[in-house]
Design an enzyme around this catalytic site. Structure first.
Site, PDB file in Angstrom:
ATOM      1  N   GLU A 167     -10.827  -3.759  12.654  1.00 15.62           N
ATOM      2  CA  GLU A 167     -11.400  -5.084  12.420  1.00 15.62           C
ATOM      3  C   GLU A 167     -10.511  -5.747  11.380  1.00 15.62           C
ATOM      4  O   GLU A 167     -10.417  -5.266  10.235  1.00 15.62           O
ATOM      5  CB  GLU A 167     -12.849  -4.973  11.912  1.00 15.62           C
ATOM      6  CG  GLU A 167     -13.460  -6.357  11.664  1.00 15.62           C
ATOM      7  CD  GLU A 167     -14.960  -6.315  11.384  1.00 15.62           C
ATOM      8  OE1 GLU A 167     -15.667  -5.457  11.956  1.00 15.62           O
ATOM      9  OE2 GLU A 167     -15.426  -7.152  10.579  1.00 15.62           O
ATOM     10  N   HIS A 196     -22.857 -14.167   7.267  1.00 18.02           N
ATOM     11  CA  HIS A 196     -23.397 -15.134   6.307  1.00 18.02           C
ATOM     12  C   HIS A 196     -23.607 -16.517   6.907  1.00 18.02           C
ATOM     13  O   HIS A 196     -24.650 -17.141   6.694  1.00 18.02           O
ATOM     14  CB  HIS A 196     -22.484 -15.206   5.074  1.00 18.02           C
ATOM     15  CG  HIS A 196     -23.071 -15.989   3.959  1.00 18.02           C
ATOM     16  ND1 HIS A 196     -22.841 -17.338   3.799  1.00 18.02           N
ATOM     17  CD2 HIS A 196     -23.924 -15.632   2.974  1.00 18.02           C
ATOM     18  CE1 HIS A 196     -23.507 -17.764   2.744  1.00 18.02           C
ATOM     19  NE2 HIS A 196     -24.174 -16.755   2.227  1.00 18.02           N
ATOM     20  N   THR A 237     -17.676  -7.480   0.552  1.00 15.81           N
ATOM     21  CA  THR A 237     -16.477  -6.657   0.747  1.00 15.81           C
ATOM     22  C   THR A 237     -15.233  -7.523   0.548  1.00 15.81           C
ATOM     23  O   THR A 237     -14.978  -8.424   1.337  1.00 15.81           O
ATOM     24  CB  THR A 237     -16.506  -6.050   2.175  1.00 15.81           C
ATOM     25  OG1 THR A 237     -17.805  -5.520   2.401  1.00 15.81           O
ATOM     26  CG2 THR A 237     -15.482  -4.956   2.309  1.00 15.81           C
ATOM     27  N   ARG A 254     -28.339  -2.744  -1.818  1.00 10.88           N
ATOM     28  CA  ARG A 254     -28.736  -4.071  -2.319  1.00 10.88           C
ATOM     29  C   ARG A 254     -29.352  -4.955  -1.238  1.00 10.88           C
ATOM     30  O   ARG A 254     -30.056  -5.895  -1.533  1.00 10.88           O
ATOM     31  CB  ARG A 254     -27.552  -4.784  -2.975  1.00 10.88           C
ATOM     32  CG  ARG A 254     -26.504  -5.248  -2.010  1.00 10.88           C
ATOM     33  CD  ARG A 254     -25.450  -6.080  -2.693  1.00 10.88           C
ATOM     34  NE  ARG A 254     -24.557  -5.288  -3.510  1.00 10.88           N
ATOM     35  CZ  ARG A 254     -23.314  -5.660  -3.816  1.00 10.88           C
ATOM     36  NH1 ARG A 254     -22.854  -6.817  -3.388  1.00 10.88           N
ATOM     37  NH2 ARG A 254     -22.537  -4.908  -4.548  1.00 10.88           N
ATOM     38  N   HIS A 255     -29.041  -4.678   0.018  1.00 15.21           N
ATOM     39  CA  HIS A 255     -29.705  -5.476   1.072  1.00 15.21           C
ATOM     40  C   HIS A 255     -30.336  -4.565   2.136  1.00 15.21           C
ATOM     41  O   HIS A 255     -31.530  -4.326   2.102  1.00 15.21           O
ATOM     42  CB  HIS A 255     -28.801  -6.576   1.659  1.00 15.21           C
ATOM     43  CG  HIS A 255     -27.352  -6.253   1.856  1.00 15.21           C
ATOM     44  ND1 HIS A 255     -26.906  -5.181   2.577  1.00 15.21           N
ATOM     45  CD2 HIS A 255     -26.227  -6.897   1.418  1.00 15.21           C
ATOM     46  CE1 HIS A 255     -25.597  -5.173   2.591  1.00 15.21           C
ATOM     47  NE2 HIS A 255     -25.139  -6.188   1.887  1.00 15.21           N
ATOM     48  N   ASN A 263     -23.983  -9.866  12.026  1.00 13.26           N
ATOM     49  CA  ASN A 263     -24.249  -9.071  10.820  1.00 13.26           C
ATOM     50  C   ASN A 263     -25.498  -9.630  10.145  1.00 13.26           C
ATOM     51  O   ASN A 263     -25.525 -10.807   9.744  1.00 13.26           O
ATOM     52  CB  ASN A 263     -23.026  -9.155   9.896  1.00 13.26           C
ATOM     53  CG  ASN A 263     -23.215  -8.355   8.624  1.00 13.26           C
ATOM     54  OD1 ASN A 263     -24.270  -8.439   8.002  1.00 13.26           O
ATOM     55  ND2 ASN A 263     -22.220  -7.599   8.219  1.00 13.26           N
ATOM     56  N   ARG A 319     -25.120  -0.254   2.090  1.00 16.23           N
ATOM     57  CA  ARG A 319     -24.305  -0.071   0.881  1.00 16.23           C
ATOM     58  C   ARG A 319     -24.886   1.031   0.008  1.00 16.23           C
ATOM     59  O   ARG A 319     -26.094   1.272   0.009  1.00 16.23           O
ATOM     60  CB  ARG A 319     -24.250  -1.377   0.078  1.00 16.23           C
ATOM     61  CG  ARG A 319     -23.534  -2.509   0.788  1.00 16.23           C
ATOM     62  CD  ARG A 319     -23.412  -3.720  -0.128  1.00 16.23           C
ATOM     63  NE  ARG A 319     -22.433  -3.483  -1.166  1.00 16.23           N
ATOM     64  CZ  ARG A 319     -21.207  -4.004  -1.170  1.00 16.23           C
ATOM     65  NH1 ARG A 319     -20.823  -4.824  -0.213  1.00 16.23           N
ATOM     66  NH2 ARG A 319     -20.374  -3.729  -2.143  1.00 16.23           N
ATOM     67  N   HIS A 358     -24.509  -3.257   7.045  1.00 22.90           N
ATOM     68  CA  HIS A 358     -23.758  -2.484   6.048  1.00 22.90           C
ATOM     69  C   HIS A 358     -24.778  -1.815   5.128  1.00 22.90           C
ATOM     70  O   HIS A 358     -25.462  -2.501   4.363  1.00 22.90           O
ATOM     71  CB  HIS A 358     -22.851  -3.438   5.255  1.00 22.90           C
ATOM     72  CG  HIS A 358     -21.964  -2.749   4.262  1.00 22.90           C
ATOM     73  ND1 HIS A 358     -21.066  -3.451   3.484  1.00 22.90           N
ATOM     74  CD2 HIS A 358     -21.819  -1.441   3.922  1.00 22.90           C
ATOM     75  CE1 HIS A 358     -20.421  -2.595   2.709  1.00 22.90           C
ATOM     76  NE2 HIS A 358     -20.860  -1.372   2.951  1.00 22.90           N
ATOM     77  N   HIS A 379     -27.668 -10.367   5.372  1.00 25.32           N
ATOM     78  CA  HIS A 379     -28.204 -11.370   4.456  1.00 25.32           C
ATOM     79  C   HIS A 379     -29.629 -11.797   4.786  1.00 25.32           C
ATOM     80  O   HIS A 379     -30.269 -12.465   3.972  1.00 25.32           O
ATOM     81  CB  HIS A 379     -27.242 -12.546   4.326  1.00 25.32           C
ATOM     82  CG  HIS A 379     -25.983 -12.095   3.647  1.00 25.32           C
ATOM     83  ND1 HIS A 379     -26.004 -11.482   2.416  1.00 25.32           N
ATOM     84  CD2 HIS A 379     -24.696 -12.077   4.058  1.00 25.32           C
ATOM     85  CE1 HIS A 379     -24.768 -11.141   2.081  1.00 25.32           C
ATOM     86  NE2 HIS A 379     -23.959 -11.488   3.053  1.00 25.32           N
ATOM     87  N   GLU A 388     -21.643  -0.456   9.287  1.00 26.77           N
ATOM     88  CA  GLU A 388     -20.550  -0.530   8.302  1.00 26.77           C
ATOM     89  C   GLU A 388     -20.866   0.448   7.189  1.00 26.77           C
ATOM     90  O   GLU A 388     -21.997   0.476   6.684  1.00 26.77           O
ATOM     91  CB  GLU A 388     -20.463  -1.928   7.698  1.00 26.77           C
ATOM     92  CG  GLU A 388     -19.905  -2.957   8.626  1.00 26.77           C
ATOM     93  CD  GLU A 388     -19.876  -4.328   7.957  1.00 26.77           C
ATOM     94  OE1 GLU A 388     -20.041  -4.430   6.724  1.00 26.77           O
ATOM     95  OE2 GLU A 388     -19.720  -5.300   8.687  1.00 26.77           O
ATOM     96  N   HIS A 420     -15.317 -11.511   8.641  1.00 23.24           N
ATOM     97  CA  HIS A 420     -15.499 -11.863   7.234  1.00 23.24           C
ATOM     98  C   HIS A 420     -15.149 -13.336   6.991  1.00 23.24           C
ATOM     99  O   HIS A 420     -14.032 -13.759   7.205  1.00 23.24           O
ATOM    100  CB  HIS A 420     -14.668 -10.998   6.284  1.00 23.24           C
ATOM    101  CG  HIS A 420     -15.305 -10.926   4.932  1.00 23.24           C
ATOM    102  ND1 HIS A 420     -16.127  -9.902   4.539  1.00 23.24           N
ATOM    103  CD2 HIS A 420     -15.292 -11.797   3.915  1.00 23.24           C
ATOM    104  CE1 HIS A 420     -16.569 -10.125   3.327  1.00 23.24           C
ATOM    105  NE2 HIS A 420     -16.080 -11.276   2.931  1.00 23.24           N
TER     106      HIS A 420
END
Ligand code: PXP
Length: 247
Positions: free
Chosen positions: A160, A223, A110, A58-59, A7, A54, A52, A10, A79, A200
């Site tokens: 998931e 992350h 999330t 935001r990213h 993922n 969103r 993701h 970030h 996502e 996660h």
């Protein structure tokens, strides 16, 4: 072999911290580029790339997702929230899979699984639309029996399991109970014919236990890999995680 979905959200978080107002998502002074991160992750053995998109952007930005669609050689997992706007976007993009997640504007990340039971009609509509388009749907759920059973009934091929509660409990008294919850969830999902993914809060430390969950197909990890990459570079960070997943 447990597969690794990296993922890269970030990497985009770091770019947005400085270049949120820039007219482009890449080029000139704008850095770092999440697509470059994805290509390096693939070179080091990532089995898929997850982003993701969103609602608050935001990213990851839409342009990142389209560039990934063109540039990556493995699988693109999008996502997304269970909304008509995101469904329309996914049907245009045609990722290899989508992972339906709950979305709350004020959350840092999330925070809980998708409540499939409480949002049955909305989830069913998206799963049906994706099945019809040949896009695999994964439902990001807490490892609880009613959520797992309904996920199977709605004909989502994958779930998931949300490992966040386990990751938060890792250094506390509830770790064993949270792990057992995940274990039972994985067994039940597998019994019902669901492919079992998890994600996660998975780190280079807790992976030693997470990897022992039964029936694991793929882990989505973000992350901790992006954080490690700051020190070691992307390829070393991905290789190290893959080795720890499959020693
Ligand atoms: N899987 C899902 C569904 C997520 O929403 C996230 C966080 O974006 C992850 C996996 C990755 O979590 P982390 O960044 O904690 O590894």
């Amino acid at each position: 072999m447990i597969l690794l979905g990296v993922n890269i959200d970030h990497c985009a978080t770091l770019r947005q911290a400085r270049y949120r107002e820039a007219p482009a998502t890449t080029g000139g002074a704008v850095e770092p580029d999440p697509v470059t991160f994805a290509v390096l992750a693939e070179r080091a053995g990532a089995d898929g790339i997850t982003v993701h998109l969103r609602e608050d952007r935001r990213h990851i930005q839409e342009r990142d997702v389209w560039r990934l669609r063109e540039c990556i050689a493995t699988r693109l997992n999008l996502e997304m929230a269970c909304t008509p706007a995101m469904t329309e976007f996914a049907l245009k993009l045609k990722p290899d899979s989508v992972c339906l997640v709950p979305e709350n504007r004020t959350e840092v990340t999330t925070e809980g699984g998708l409540d499939v039971v409480g949002n049955r009609a909305r989830v069913a509509a998206v799963v049906d639309a994706m099945n019809a388009a040949g896009i695999k749907t994964s439902l990001f759920i807490d490892p609880d029996e009613p959520q797992i059973e309904l996920s199977a009934k709605l004909r989502a091929p994958w779930v998931e399991l949300h490992t966040g509660a386990y990751a938060n409990a890792y250094h506390g008294a509830d770790r064993a109970a949270e792990f057992q919850r995940l274990r039972l969830g994985a067994v039940r999902a597998h019994e019902l014919g669901l492919v079992v993914n998890a994600g996660h809060g998975i780190s280079y430390v807790n992976i030693a236990e997470v990897r022992t969950l039964p029936h694991l197909h793929e882990l989505n990890i973000g992350h901790s890999i992006v954080s490690r990459a700051v020190f070691t570079g992307v390829e070393e960070a991905v290789r190290e995680m893959k080795t720890r997943m499959n020693p």
